[in-house]
Design a protein around this motif. Structure first.
Motif, PDB file in Angstrom:
ATOM      1  N   HIS A  10      -9.947 -17.445 -21.256  1.00 58.55           N
ATOM      2  CA  HIS A  10      -9.276 -17.838 -22.498  1.00 58.55           C
ATOM      3  C   HIS A  10     -10.267 -18.297 -23.582  1.00 58.55           C
ATOM      4  CE1 HIS A  10      -5.860 -19.372 -24.842  1.00 58.55           C
ATOM      5  NE2 HIS A  10      -6.584 -20.450 -25.076  1.00 58.55           N
ATOM      6  N   HIS A  38     -11.157 -17.083 -27.445  1.00 61.41           N
ATOM      7  CA  HIS A  38     -11.266 -17.853 -28.697  1.00 61.41           C
ATOM      8  C   HIS A  38     -12.552 -17.500 -29.447  1.00 61.41           C
ATOM      9  CE1 HIS A  38      -7.803 -20.420 -29.046  1.00 61.41           C
ATOM     10  NE2 HIS A  38      -7.913 -20.857 -27.804  1.00 61.41           N
ATOM     11  N   ASP A  60      -3.767 -19.964 -30.326  1.00 60.90           N
ATOM     12  CA  ASP A  60      -3.692 -18.988 -29.241  1.00 60.90           C
ATOM     13  C   ASP A  60      -3.019 -17.694 -29.691  1.00 60.90           C
ATOM     14  OD1 ASP A  60      -4.915 -20.811 -27.675  1.00 60.90           O
ATOM     15  OD2 ASP A  60      -3.188 -21.244 -26.393  1.00 60.90           O
TER      16      ASP A  60
HETATM   17 ZN   LIG Z   1      -6.465 -21.782 -26.643  1.00 62.86          ZN
END
Ligand SMILES: [Zn+2]
Lengths: 340, 230
Positions: free
Chosen positions: A116, A120, A306
């Motif tokens: 994850h 980013h 996100d």
């Molecule tokens: Zn995140």
């Protein structure tokens, strides 16, 4: 002969956004669909894992279909499916991972797993080239505060991280103390712009040569300041308190990032994560890196929170390196970036 | 019709393939091992064994719960995604109904159950009426003792099925005496072949709007609703 375009479907379900996106050749965004659950979790003052998982399973195919329709791609066009393996909420991760595996099997499409945080960082590549190595990434979000050194694509070395609360966590806790609605970060940012940072709050520099962070002391100082004022019957302007808190967080983030950039001789600094949407932080970083010869890249606000475009962008790097996940892929809530 | 049936709603993981009303393959495990890791390899293997491609399928059938929240979602996520992406319908069948099939020739009532913690069970009641095995009492989650109270005034014997029975057997025997009958080892595993057979006979649903059947609110949601009423 013209080479076929690389088309990647990204899927992200690590927390409270169900997201799918299509990215072409690692850098060109064709679609980006995010079904936010924030309204549902607001009732509870934070993300409830079981409820997040329930929403993900309701939304997942709708979101993927929308992303593919918007990008006008068919399953046959997909070079790979990239999915967030971790870190995140385990029950939430499982929805994206199993859905991605089902698609990969049903249509014989290669599958890649993505960290994850790598996502980013690579959100930046949808906006600006990321070809200047070594590169330094400052990742600030609800769960992360990290300085990551990248010597090449897909290689991550954590040179500094928080020893207690993440920056976003400190924002949320201070927001709760100030009785602000969830999520608190954006409220503090807004209030800070209205107030002045005249309340003296500590800065945790830690050891002189450390690039680590610590925000729990600052959070406690804010709570104590409010408590003491109340006992003495003194009124504190919440905007000033928000400004002072934000000032303390930003000063440490910006200075440590700058020092690390100098020490490692980096050519490009990339800012990533939900807290990168903070206006105060963006402004101060821009000032600090002006005329330094170091290129500063901050993705637009909508790429900081996100989304699955960032997962597809990071997935492209993994795909190009030849990495593949198989049908045993599982959600990994504690996945480490350096091991990835 | 060719259909793939998936059940990950409880500890038993089952996958089966039905082709023109013939069960051509079935795989069952009953182990405390991660369904999220094992389901897709099991599907890939079984389809391979029966010489089928995902594209050959006309329908996906899934046990939609009740059961472990996470377990139910693993199966449903996979089933929804396969069905939507292959442009075929999805059919959901109650996990309790699948288990109840193991007692469909029993002369009396059949009570499938899964443990729901804190003395509660997920359960329902089935039985033969006019030569058709059908639902007699809607599925629910309730205290075991209250459930037994609900069904005890009927004079028939009751066959209890489910791998969680060791947690409740003593209490059931105490309350129902020799009217309670307990299945044998092979009777307690829900079978994906039964799931497949039930599923092909039913209507298909739209995968986008298909949701699990939890029978229970998330704890935070239940508390929130209770507070709203105050
Ligand atoms: Zn995140």
């Amino acid at each position: 002969m013209q080479e076929k375009d690389e088309i990647i479907l990204g899927i992200e379900t690590s927390c409270d956004e169900t997201a799918a996106a299509i990215v072409k050749n690692g850098t060109e965004l064709l679609s980006n669909v995010v079904a936010s659950q924030i309204e549902s979790h607001k009732r509870f003052g934070g993300v409830v894992p079981e409820i997040a998982s329930r929403h993900h399973v309701e939304q997942i195919t709708i979101v993927i279909e929308e992303a593919m329709k918007e990008a006008d791609v068919e399953f046959d066009d997909l070079s790979a499916i990239a999915v967030t393996e971790g870190p995140g909420l385990v029950g939430a991760l499982l929805i994206g991972v199993n859905s991605a595996k089902a698609l990969a099997l049903a249509h014989s499409i290669p599958l890649v797993s993505v960290h994850h945080i790598a996502g980013h960082i690579y959100a930046n590549r949808l906006q600006e080239p990321m070809e200047e190595f070594p590169l330094l990434a400052l990742v600030v979000s609800g769960g992360h505060t990290e300085l990551i050194l990248m010597k090449e694509h897909g290689s991550y070395e954590i040179i500094g991280e928080t020893r207690d609360d993440a920056a976003g966590e400190a924002y949320d806790k201070v927001a709760r103390t100030l009785k602000l609605p969830y999520p608190g970060g954006p409220h503090i940012d807004k209030m800070a712009a209205e107030g002045s940072p005249e309340i003296d709050l500590p800065r945790a520099w830690l050891e002189a040569d450390s690039f680590d962070f610590s925000f729990s002391g600052l959070k406690s100082a804010v709570i104590n300041t409010l408590h003491n004022a109340k006992q003495r019957g003194i009124e504190i302007n919440p905007n000033d308190l928000a400004a002072s808190f934000q000032e303390s967080v930003i000063e440490v983030l910006v200075e440590k990032t700058y020092r690390a950039a100098r020490e490692y001789g980096v050519k490009q600094v990339v800012v990533a994560g939900g807290v990168a949407a903070n206006k105060g932080l963006r402004g101060r970083l821009t000032d600090r890196f002006a005329n330094t010869g170091i290129q500063l890249s901050i993705p637009p606000l909508w790429l900081c929170t996100d989304n699955a475009a960032m997962i597809a962008a990071a997935g492209s790097i993994e795909y190009q390196k030849g990495k593949r996940a198989d049908m045993k892929l599982n959600g990994n809530p504690g996945l480490e970036l350096e091991a990835f | 019709m060719k259909a793939l049936a998936i059940d990950t709603s409880n500890l038993v993981m089952g996958v089966s393939v039905i082709s023109d009303n013939k069960i051509v393959g079935e795989l069952t495990t009953n182990m405390k091992k991660n369904h999220s890791v094992r389901l897709m390899p099991a599907i890939a293997n079984l389809l391979g064994e029966v010489d089928m491609q995902p594209g050959d399928l006309d329908r996906i059938i899934v046990a939609r719960g009740p059961g472990s929240f996470t377990g139910v979602r693993i199966g449903v996520s996979v089933a929804k995604t396969m069905a939507w992406s292959l442009n075929i319908p999805i059919t959901g069948v109650s996990s309790l109904e699948v288990l109840a099939q193991n007692g469909k020739y029993f002369d009396g009532a059949v009570c499938p159950l899964f443990d729901g913690r804190r003395g509660q069970i997920y359960t329902s009641l089935y039985g033969n009426i006019d030569n058709r095995f059908q639902l007699l009492q809607d599925e629910r989650i309730m205290q075991l003792v209250d459930w037994i109270d609900t069904i005890k005034d009927k004079s028939r014997k009751v066959l209890f099925l489910g791998n969680d029975l060791p947690l409740h057997r003593e209490k059931i025997e105490e309350l129902l005496g020799d009217r309670a009958v307990f299945g044998q080892a092979a009777d307690h595993n829900p079978r994906a072949s039964e799931l497949a057979a039930l599923g092909v006979a039913r209507d298909g649903e739209n995968p986008h709007t298909f949701t699990p059947s939890y029978l229970r609110l998330a704890e935070a949601e239940a508390k929130w609703l209770a507070n709203q009423k105050k």
